[in-house]
Design a protein around this motif. Structure first.
Motif, PDB file in Angstrom:
ATOM      1  N   ASP A   1       3.491   4.717  -8.939  1.00  0.00           N
ATOM      2  CA  ASP A   1       3.474   6.172  -8.720  1.00  0.00           C
ATOM      3  C   ASP A   1       4.828   6.617  -8.165  1.00  0.00           C
TER       4      ASP A   1
ATOM      5  N   CYS B   1       1.656   5.501  -0.269  1.00  0.00           N
ATOM      6  CA  CYS B   1       1.073   6.791   0.108  1.00  0.00           C
ATOM      7  C   CYS B   1       2.118   7.890  -0.087  1.00  0.00           C
ATOM      8  N   ASP B   2       1.625   9.136  -0.140  1.00  0.00           N
ATOM      9  CA  ASP B   2       2.550  10.248  -0.358  1.00  0.00           C
ATOM     10  C   ASP B   2       3.049  10.801   0.977  1.00  0.00           C
ATOM     11  N   THR B   3       3.679  11.967   0.922  1.00  0.00           N
ATOM     12  CA  THR B   3       4.258  12.545   2.142  1.00  0.00           C
ATOM     13  C   THR B   3       3.185  12.934   3.165  1.00  0.00           C
ATOM     14  N   ALA B   4       1.958  13.215   2.678  1.00  0.00           N
ATOM     15  CA  ALA B   4       0.855  13.585   3.586  1.00  0.00           C
ATOM     16  C   ALA B   4       0.111  12.372   4.097  1.00  0.00           C
ATOM     17  N   GLY B   5       0.490  11.177   3.629  1.00  0.00           N
ATOM     18  CA  GLY B   5      -0.181   9.953   4.056  1.00  0.00           C
ATOM     19  C   GLY B   5      -1.379   9.597   3.222  1.00  0.00           C
ATOM     20  N   CYS B   6      -1.605  10.334   2.116  1.00  0.00           N
ATOM     21  CA  CYS B   6      -2.742  10.039   1.247  1.00  0.00           C
ATOM     22  C   CYS B   6      -2.439   8.812   0.390  1.00  0.00           C
ATOM     23  N   PRO B   7      -3.420   7.918   0.230  1.00  0.00           N
ATOM     24  CA  PRO B   7      -3.188   6.687  -0.539  1.00  0.00           C
ATOM     25  C   PRO B   7      -2.862   6.990  -2.008  1.00  0.00           C
ATOM     26  N   LEU B   8      -1.950   6.188  -2.554  1.00  0.00           N
ATOM     27  CA  LEU B   8      -1.583   6.241  -3.966  1.00  0.00           C
ATOM     28  C   LEU B   8      -1.709   4.844  -4.548  1.00  0.00           C
TER      29      LEU B   8
ATOM     30  N   ASN C   1       0.853  -1.190   0.000  1.00  0.00           N
ATOM     31  CA  ASN C   1       0.000   0.000   0.000  1.00  0.00           C
ATOM     32  C   ASN C   1       0.891   1.242   0.000  1.00  0.00           C
TER      33      ASN C   1
ATOM     34  N   THR D   1       5.393   8.257  -4.558  1.00  0.00           N
ATOM     35  CA  THR D   1       5.281   7.458  -3.325  1.00  0.00           C
ATOM     36  C   THR D   1       6.446   7.777  -2.392  1.00  0.00           C
TER      37      THR D   1
END
Length: 330
Positions: free
Chosen positions: A98, A62-69, A60, A101
């Motif tokens: 992505d 996610c980006d630096t803000a913790g949003c799923p990618l 799983n 990530t």
């Protein structure tokens, strides 16, 4: 790690899914500085008692803000043969779709054992820190494995040391017998009284016995202290070089007049008493006999130099076996 890759994120060590036969020992997110792609690398440890054939995981992202990618819904490690306590996966990258990530989590989807039994978690869950009991069990298994490997390594080295010691003992005893037999041969082939033979040749043959005796000493003492064998080899090498130098010296100085003059210096003295002037003289006559084809002179000369030759040969054998035995065991 190569400069081509830079580390973006690392998982906590020893992550675990309830009931899983594998532990995620480590994990990292890397960026390929040449292509800009992002990849994850995982290292698993088999904490079960059975061999593992394949493992399927979900990554799983996610980006630096913790949003799923977009991550990797299913990735398989196939054609494995990982025994209990073994590690795997660290050399197989998982490329993520992505490139933005910057963090990830892992889920264990399934584990297939070598006997085709399949483990699947009761419910999908992200791997979390392993319980203390699991960590202690893993550490205990690692300690036992290291102890077994250390014991096997000690046994391997001890076997090599014992083999070398046996060779040194065999060569040492053969060399002692050879020196003694060469002295008996010399006495029987000469017309001199025993007392005169002892007076003339005792120093030479006593020195010829030194290297075989040192070889036997190294065979017994070298088992406890490895440095003994190397020290004995260096001593024997010096003695052997002196003997070879003395033979060459008296071969060159094969004239009695020049030999008498050479005996006044240290090299001449060593040559005279260690190997005897007669060896060099007989060697010169041997070369003349070979060049002229005189069989009778050749036979007589061989009979005369044979005792000296068999007094020096053991030192060659002992020095050679000590050179091999003094090498470091890898």
């Amino acid at each position: 790690m190569s400069e081509r890759y830079s580390r973006l994120f690392s998982l906590p060590t020893n992550l675990y899914t309830e009931g899983s036969p594998v532990l995620i020992a480590a994990g990292a997110l890397l960026k390929d500085n040449q292509t800009g792609k992002v990849l994850a690398q995982l290292k698993f440890r088999n904490i079960s008692q059975k061999a593992i054939q394949s493992v399927k995981v979900k990554v799983n992202a996610c980006d630096t803000a913790g949003c799923p990618l977009a991550g990797m819904d299913s990735f398989s490690y196939l054609d494995l043969s990982v025994a209990a306590g073994g590690e795997f996966g660290q050399s197989k990258p998982i490329y993520l779709p992505d490139a933005t990530t910057r963090a990830f989590t892992v889920e264990i989807l399934s584990v297939v054992f070598a006997d085709h039994e399949v483990f699947t978690p009761v419910a999908a869950s992200i791997a979390k820190a392993a319980p203390k009991e699991i960590i202690e069990e893993v550490q205990r298994a690692e300690a036992e494995k290291e102890a077994i490997e250390a014991a096997q390594e000690r046994a391997r080295k001890e076997k090599i040391i014992n083999k070398r010691s046996r060779w040194m003992m065999v060569i040492g005893f053969i060399s002692l017998a050879s020196v003694l037999l060469s002295f008996i041969w010399l006495y029987n082939s000469s017309a001199l009284p025993f007392r005169l033979v002892i007076r003339r040749y005792s120093v030479r043959y006593l020195l010829a016995l030194v290297i075989p005796c040192l070889c036997l000493f190294a065979a017994f003492a070298g088992k406890k202290k490895k440095a003994v064998t190397k020290t004995v080899f260096l001593i024997c090498l010096v003695l052997f070089i002196l003997q070879i130098a003395s033979i060459i010296g008296f071969t060159v100085l094969a004239n009695p007049a020049t030999a008498s003059e050479a005996s006044r210096n240290l090299a001449g003295t060593i040559s005279r008493y260690v190997n005897g002037a007669d060896f060099g003289f007989h060697l010169q006559y041997l070369l003349k006999a070979l060049s002229r084809g005189r069989v009778r002179i050749l036979t007589q000369t061989l009979a005369q130099i044979a005792p000296s030759f068999f007094a020096v040969l053991p030192n060659i054998l002992c020095t050679a076996v000590l050179a091999v035995s003094s090498k470091k065991i890898k």
